[in-house]
Design an enzyme around this catalytic site. Structure first.
Site, PDB file in Angstrom:
ATOM      1  N   ASP A  74      -9.683  -5.310  -5.693  1.00  0.00           N
ATOM      2  CA  ASP A  74     -10.795  -6.121  -4.468  1.00  0.00           C
ATOM      3  C   ASP A  74     -12.378  -6.240  -4.505  1.00  0.00           C
ATOM      4  OD1 ASP A  74      -8.369  -7.594  -3.822  1.00  0.00           O
ATOM      5  OD2 ASP A  74      -7.935  -6.215  -2.416  1.00  0.00           O
TER       6      ASP A  74
ATOM      7  N   ASN B 135       0.825  -1.139   0.451  1.00  0.00           N
ATOM      8  CA  ASN B 135       0.100   0.189   0.320  1.00  0.00           C
ATOM      9  C   ASN B 135       1.085   1.347  -0.118  1.00  0.00           C
ATOM     10  OD1 ASN B 135      -2.087  -1.418  -0.132  1.00  0.00           O
ATOM     11  ND2 ASN B 135      -2.890  -1.569   2.148  1.00  0.00           N
TER      12      ASN B 135
END
Length: 436
Positions: free
Chosen positions: A121, A23
């Site tokens: 996702d 991230n």
């Protein structure tokens, strides 16, 4: 579609080193667009999502030199801005959630930024309003092509502004910060995200010549500058991977050492696992997990009521580890309520754990009650499909603890976030084979 074959029920042992933070990488890589000078980044994880973003930057015209494992030098001194309007860009951008963060740097430096509706996702709605509302407050004009799901913002020159974000979005804050560093005047961002990875971005930008204060708090103040220069940056270890290895050690009752974890940046992660009864020992900057031969017992609250573990913006517990927490709880002594507040479809993978014999009551899309087996009944091997990165690695942990041979399909989802996971697990004794 790739597949893992896992022979579970085996003890693991040894050391494992976490990869660079996924991230953080998605933010840091986009920041190279803010300068024409060279930027060197170290500890970049070799994973699908990050490699897709590197390819996108190269297609945009960024010069990229690989220096060694995990180390690249980027130079965005001659970009092909026409790529942003091409069909190839629309296809590249849709494949990756992190592509949204090219918009802020491009808008700040070139006066325009475009992006197709990004992928990622399938864990429920992940709106982009915070990003674009921030750009609009800085003076950009927003447009959206509904037929092609194509977003655009344009401004000849951004101007600093005060804004109160409607949510403490990590990617939204990062995008707005990258736009504001080259805006004219002062920008104040209240309710900003303050995750360690965002702190890393701000520190890197300050080394490049930006003027950002309040780093680490939810109130950021940014004095715009005319241009930024080059720098060298090393990324933190991935805290989600660290949490995954803690869960793996406990669930398989194995003795593991997780190396170089950057303890000061882990927040509540060690404490939340301790609430499940997992022993976590600090050894320098390493985490040592002893073999839990007698299992682990969930702590109740001091009044005796059932423990609830929920996610929240930093410094709360990260939502990316709730799937692992839920899986590890299936073999604990006691019960726990897992409350996933931030994403509405992230608990739907529990049906696979129930198929393996776990005792889980899915109360609603956001809450699940787990009644632990205390290792009196092991999970059973089964065949399953990985729905997203974090659920995928949770199912992998479950399979490594289960008796028999499990099969996990769609492992590309796991590869999106975990570098060479099968090789690294085999190095500590896991019986896992990749089948293409």
């Amino acid at each position: 579609m790739g597949t893992f074959k896992i022979e579970g029920g085996n003890k693991l042992k040894g050391e494992i080193t976490p990869q660079g933070a996924k991230n953080e990488a998605l933010q840091i890589l986009c920041a190279v667009l803010l300068t024409e000078e060279k930027v060197t980044i170290n500890n970049i994880p070799d994973i699908v999502d990050v490699n897709k973003l590197i390819d996108l930057l190269e297609n945009l015209g960024v010069k990229i030199q690989k220096n060694g494992k995990g180390s690249y030098t980027f130079q965005a001194d001659d970009l092909r801005m026409d790529y942003l309007q091409s069909e190839r860009f629309k296809d590249d951008g849709r494949r990756l959630r992190g592509s949204i963060m090219v918009v802020g740097p491009l808008l700040a430096r070139f006066g325009k930024g475009y992006i197709p509706k990004p992928g990622g996702d399938k864990i429920g709605r992940r709106r982009l309003d915070t990003h674009f509302e921030g750009f609009i407050k800085l003076g950009a004009k927003f447009r959206y092509n509904r037929e092609e799901h194509f977003y655009g913002v344009e401004a000849p020159k951004l101007k600093g502004a005060y804004m109160l974000l409607d949510e403490a979005s990590v990617t939204g804050t990062a995008n707005i910060v990258m736009a504001a560093v080259l805006a004219e005047g002062k920008t104040t961002i209240y309710n900003a995200a303050c995750e360690p990875y965002l702190q890393q971005l701000c520190k890197m930008l300050n080394r490049m010549g930006a003027k950002i204060s309040g780093v680490g708090s939810n109130l950021l103040e940014i004095e715009g500058v005319e241009k930024l220069g080059g720098t060298t940056h090393t990324m933190l270890p991935d805290m989600i991977e660290i949490g995954s290895w803690i869960g793996l050690a406990a669930m398989t009752r194995s003795e593991l050492t997780i190396k170089n974890v950057s303890w000061n940046d882990l927040g509540q992660i060690p404490e939340v696992f301790k609430k499940l009864g997992i022993i976590i020992e600090k050894k320098g900057d390493d985490i040592h997990i002893p073999a839990h031969k007698e299992g682990y017992e969930i702590q109740n609250y001091i009044d005796g009521s059932i423990l609830t573990i929920s996610d929240a913006p930093w410094p709360g517990f990260t939502p990316d580890l709730l799937s692992v927490i839920l899986t590890v709880a299936t073999q604990a002594r006691g019960s726990v309520l897992v409350h996933q507040k931030m994403f509405e479809s992230r608990l739907f993978f529990v049906d696979k754990l129930i198929d393996m014999g776990a005792k889980i009551i899915l109360c609603d899309p956001h809450r699940a009650t787990v009644i632990g087996h205390d290792f009196k009944s092991s999970l059973k091997a089964t065949t399953m499909t990985s729905p997203d990165i974090r659920a995928g690695v949770s199912l992998l942990i479950a399979a490594l603890s289960a008796k028999g041979t499990s099969t996990i399909h769609n492992i590309e989802q796991i590869d999106r976030g975990y570098e060479n996971i099968d090789e690294r697990l085999r190095a500590i004794g896991a019986k896992i084979v990749r089948v293409d």
